[in-house]
Motif scaffolding. Structure first.
Motif, PDB file in Angstrom:
ATOM      1  N   SER A 238      35.186  37.386  44.590  1.00 38.59           N
ATOM      2  CA  SER A 238      34.294  37.899  43.553  1.00 38.59           C
ATOM      3  C   SER A 238      32.982  38.358  44.180  1.00 38.59           C
ATOM      4  O   SER A 238      32.409  39.356  43.755  1.00 38.59           O
ATOM      5  N   LYS A 241      33.657  41.660  45.685  1.00 38.77           N
ATOM      6  CA  LYS A 241      34.257  42.589  44.714  1.00 38.77           C
ATOM      7  C   LYS A 241      35.593  43.146  45.200  1.00 38.77           C
ATOM      8  O   LYS A 241      35.832  44.351  45.188  1.00 38.77           O
ATOM      9  N   VAL A 242      36.456  42.239  45.673  1.00 31.93           N
ATOM     10  CA  VAL A 242      37.769  42.665  46.162  1.00 31.93           C
ATOM     11  C   VAL A 242      38.660  42.987  44.966  1.00 31.93           C
ATOM     12  O   VAL A 242      38.720  42.225  44.003  1.00 31.93           O
ATOM     13  N   ASP A 243      39.348  44.109  45.040  1.00 31.24           N
ATOM     14  CA  ASP A 243      40.253  44.508  43.962  1.00 31.24           C
ATOM     15  C   ASP A 243      41.601  43.815  44.151  1.00 31.24           C
ATOM     16  O   ASP A 243      42.353  44.141  45.059  1.00 31.24           O
ATOM     17  N   LEU A 244      41.858  42.829  43.287  1.00 29.10           N
ATOM     18  CA  LEU A 244      43.075  42.037  43.471  1.00 29.10           C
ATOM     19  C   LEU A 244      44.265  42.603  42.708  1.00 29.10           C
ATOM     20  O   LEU A 244      45.381  42.099  42.840  1.00 29.10           O
ATOM     21  N   THR A 245      44.041  43.656  41.914  1.00 29.18           N
ATOM     22  CA  THR A 245      45.174  44.182  41.152  1.00 29.18           C
ATOM     23  C   THR A 245      46.161  44.892  42.067  1.00 29.18           C
ATOM     24  O   THR A 245      47.304  45.104  41.700  1.00 29.18           O
ATOM     25  N   LYS A 246      45.713  45.240  43.280  1.00 29.44           N
ATOM     26  CA  LYS A 246      46.626  45.913  44.208  1.00 29.44           C
ATOM     27  C   LYS A 246      47.450  44.914  45.012  1.00 29.44           C
ATOM     28  O   LYS A 246      48.144  45.290  45.941  1.00 29.44           O
ATOM     29  N   SER A 419      42.474  33.139  41.121  1.00 30.75           N
ATOM     30  CA  SER A 419      42.678  34.481  41.667  1.00 30.75           C
ATOM     31  C   SER A 419      43.417  34.459  42.990  1.00 30.75           C
ATOM     32  O   SER A 419      44.260  35.314  43.251  1.00 30.75           O
TER      33      SER A 419
END
Lengths: 466, 283
Positions: A238, A241-246, A419
């Motif tokens: 967090s 701001k890592v994009d975890l949806t990928k 997460s």
């Protein structure tokens, strides 16, 4: 003489070699051991309108499903087959069951990473009732193209403590802290002071150690390599701001490595057993120590209540059981509560025929929306179900589930999401990290090595998985 | 008709059921396994051809080579210890000692217990001992796990090999031994020049069985150490299992490892058979 020996020798040789060859290819092709791990609850799973076969992930609720499917049969006439994979063997069992002629129609994935393994097998659930009735549809595993997994249980974990022992401590005349109840432990510093002071007073409190043993036996280390690790990784993701949806990030930094070490050291150094003995300790041992009053605290989740209550000679009163967040000295952590989330999502097998897919969804809808089903979910399975079919007061009422709900609804407190659970590269990565933590506990490796090995293994496994 | 002619005539009828079972249970899975090792797959029904990339990945995987080295070390030690102990026991128990049948049964019994059960039982025993002596357990050091596995496998296999050796001893013609005694051969020369050459057939079988079983060992390994610490006590079979199930999207690589594993075991066993067979003599 020679001929007899030769005949025996050659035939034994041939048989034994081929046995070896076949067993290794068997090991590849979904071996018999995996299917032996699944135990069926009902013999027949077929009916005129398609068949329902649910491969259950949670061994602790295996026998609870018998009554549920019997009731469903009585109400609707539809047979449901429920099989449960033995602990830690879900992927193996699912892999071999999926290759059979009547594969599971309902199975579970553990988040986006698990979904990536099975994406050819998951049906789109956008129009299903179980998706529409989710309290929070963002919890589902989905992409722009559809909804592939619907969470069916919300769980939370933290430091479970026995307030009877804590009260004894806070009543001590020579305690070193100024607070007077466990509920006032709201930061890492306080947690550390209380725990270390309790260790100094262990004899007065009648405990062997503050924390139950840190179970690090291979296969019994998930409370640390997954659950504890989620917290520092969440703050890292967090913060960056890592994009975890990928899915799995290619690399991690493990920014809060030292913070994890803080809490892990606290567990190791204030425990019921010596750190060198942890390689043979199991979660059961740990929960039993807590239940017997040998320890005052244990890190685990709300699923653990039945384990505590089931121990013979259990001294822990339900009213005394509460949870603390996993404080480890990360700035801003006071605003966060316990980690709450899910790694259990229902998926429907897209390769099953349409009638079976519909029958499967009907069963799930019934399970979470009918009166009988809701009662069974809350009381027997003990699930905090994330659907709006459940009104206030219809959730499970065991003390740990109550604690999770309490933390979830405390104003001013945000729950730590699960997460990292969703994106850890593989079970093997978790196992390797667990093995690293064990060598650290045994004093054979220092923390910086365990930490850098873990980061390197993440990068390697994330790359290999593609 | 002579007996051999009967056998010739009815041979196919009796062999057929086993032959069919053999094809279904061994040949077909083996063929599938070979095919799958060149593919990327999730379940065995959805393979996509990828060529030799799985083999490249398998052979460049450090953990696979480590487990190969572990298996080799383990096999060398175990083959020697199991056979020496089994041979010595067989020699003892073919002498006229009271209660030989009882002892034979006692030594053979461990073989009837499955590897998983043995693994867990020995895990408890060894953990108990290590805890009492050093306040440590099996996961503390790879040496503990290695020695533990050797002990376990010895305990399990000695009885079985002993039975084969006993049969061998009973087949040595009495006159040969008597002649050696009359010629005044001492114990050691008699053992090495007469007994062992006469026993070469049994030795061939026993070394083959121990060699291939040790190389293929899986369940004992899984139950006793499951690779701890840090996969340092992981044999070949366990490494393949881990690759297949616990790594993500590596099923094809695991399958390639399994094929390499098969070739390796077959080649080693072939040379072992050739080497020991050449020592066999006729009475």
């Amino acid at each position: 003489m020679k001929n007899i020996t030769r005949v025996i020798g050659v035939s034994l040789a041939a048989a034994s070699l081929l046995l070896g060859a076949a067993s290794c290819s068997n090991g590849g092709g979904g071996g018999s051991s995996a299917s032996a791990g699944a135990t069926g609850s009902s013999s027949a799973g077929t009916s005129a309108g398609g068949s329902v076969y649910f491969l259950n992930f949670k061994p602790e609720s295996a026998d609870k499903y018998d009554a549920i499917i019997a009731e469903y049969k009585k109400e609707t006439g539809v047979d449901v087959k429920v099989a449960t994979a033995a602990s830690g063997t879900y992927e193996q069992t699912l892999t071999s069951e999926m290759a059979k002629s009547s594969p599971p129609t309902i199975f579970q994935i553990n988040g986006p990473v698990g979904w990536a393994n099975w994406k050819d097998y998951t049906a789109d659930l956008t129009n299903s009732d179980i998706y529409k009735h989710l309290n929070d549809q963002s919890l589902a595993v989905k992409t722009a193209d559809g909804v592939w997994g619907v969470p069916y249980v919300v769980e939370g974990y933290g430091i479970i403590y026995n307030d009877a022992i804590m009260k004894k401590y806070f009543a001590l005349a020579d305690k070193k802290v100024s607070i007077s109840s466990a509920q006032d432990i709201k930061s890492w510093d306080l947690l550390q002071q209380v725990v270390e002071d309790m260790t100094a007073h262990a004899a007065d409190l009648g405990i062997k150690g503050v924390f139950s043993s840190t179970s690090l036996k291979p296969g019994e280390d998930w409370r640390w390599q997954t659950h504890l690790a989620d917290v520092p990784l969440f703050y890292e993701f967090s913060g960056d701001k890592v994009d975890l949806t990928k899915g799995t990030p290619a690399t991690i930094k493990f920014t809060y490595s030292d913070n994890m070490k803080n809490l892990f050291d606290l567990y190791l150094n204030n425990s019921t057993v010596k750190p060198t003995e942890l390689g043979s300790k199991t979660v059961d041992d740990s929960m039993a120590e807590f239940a017997l009053g040998q320890s005052a605290m244990v890190q685990n989740g709300n699923w653990g209540w039945s384990q505590v209550a089931g121990v013979q000679g259990n001294t822990v009163q339900a009213a005394d059981v509460h949870m603390l967040p996993l404080y480890m000295g990360i700035s801003g952590e006071e605003k966060y509560g316990i980690p709450i989330g899910t790694e259990n999502y229902f998926s429907i097998n897209a390769k099953a025929d349409a009638a079976s897919q519909k029958a499967s969804l009907d069963f799930l809808t019934w399970l979470f929306s009918s009166d009988y089903g809701k009662k069974a979910v809350s009381n027997d399975l003990g699930f905090i179900a994330p659907f709006d079919w459940f009104k206030a007061g219809e959730g499970p009422n065991d003390p740990l589930a109550t604690e999770v709900t309490k933390w979830m609804t405390t104003s001013g407190i945000t729950s730590v999401p699960w997460s990292a659970f969703q994106v850890m590269p593989s079970q093997d990565w978790k196992n390797n990290f667990g093995a690293g933590l064990l060598t650290y506990a045994q004093g054979k490796a220092d923390w910086s090595k365990v930490s850098s090995d873990m980061v390197a293994d993440w990068a390697k496994q994330a790359a290999a998985a593609g | 008709m002579r007996v051999s002619a009967y056998i010739k005539k009815w041979f196919p009828a009796f062999a057929l059921p086993t032959f069919l079972a053999f094809i279904l249970a061994f040949i077909v899975p083996f063929g599938m396994g070979l095919y799958l090792s060149f593919t990327k797959f999730r379940t065995v029904n959805d393979a996509q051809w990828t060529g030799v990339s799985n083999y490249v990945a398998a052979l460049t995987d450090g953990s696979f080579l480590n487990s190969l080295w572990f298996s080799v070390r383990f096999t060398v030690i175990s083959v020697i210890t199991v056979n020496v102990f089994a041979f010595a026991l067989a020699m003892l128990l073919t002498k006229a000692i009271r209660g030989t049948n009882l002892f034979r049964a006692v030594f053979f019994l461990p073989n009837l217990i499955g590897g998983i059960v043995l693994g867990y039982v020995w895990n408890l025993i060894l953990t108990g001992i290590l805890k009492a002596l050093f306040a440590q357990d099996l996961t503390y050091s790879a040496t503990y796990g290695f020695v533990g596995l050797v002990i376990l496998v010895n305990w399990q296999m000695i009885g079985y090999m002993m039975v084969i050796y006993i049969a061998g001893f009973q087949n040595i013609p009495g006159d040969v031994m008597e002649a050696a005694d009359i010629d005044g051969a001492a114990f050691w020369p008699k053992l090495f020049r007469v007994t062992i050459p006469m026993m070469a057939g049994s030795i061939t079988i026993c070394t083959f069985l121990t060699l291939s079983n040790c190389l293929k060992m899986f369940d004992q390994n899984l139950a006793l150490t499951s690779g701890a610490p840090n996969n340092e006590t992981e044999g070949l079979a366990l490494n393949i299992y881990r690759t297949f199930y616990l790594l993500r999207n590596q099923q094809g690589v695991a399958q390639a490892k399994a094929v390499i594993f098969f070739v390796f075991v077959a080649v080693v066993a072939f040379f072992q058979l050739r080497a020991t067979r050449s020592q066999e003599v006729d009475a």
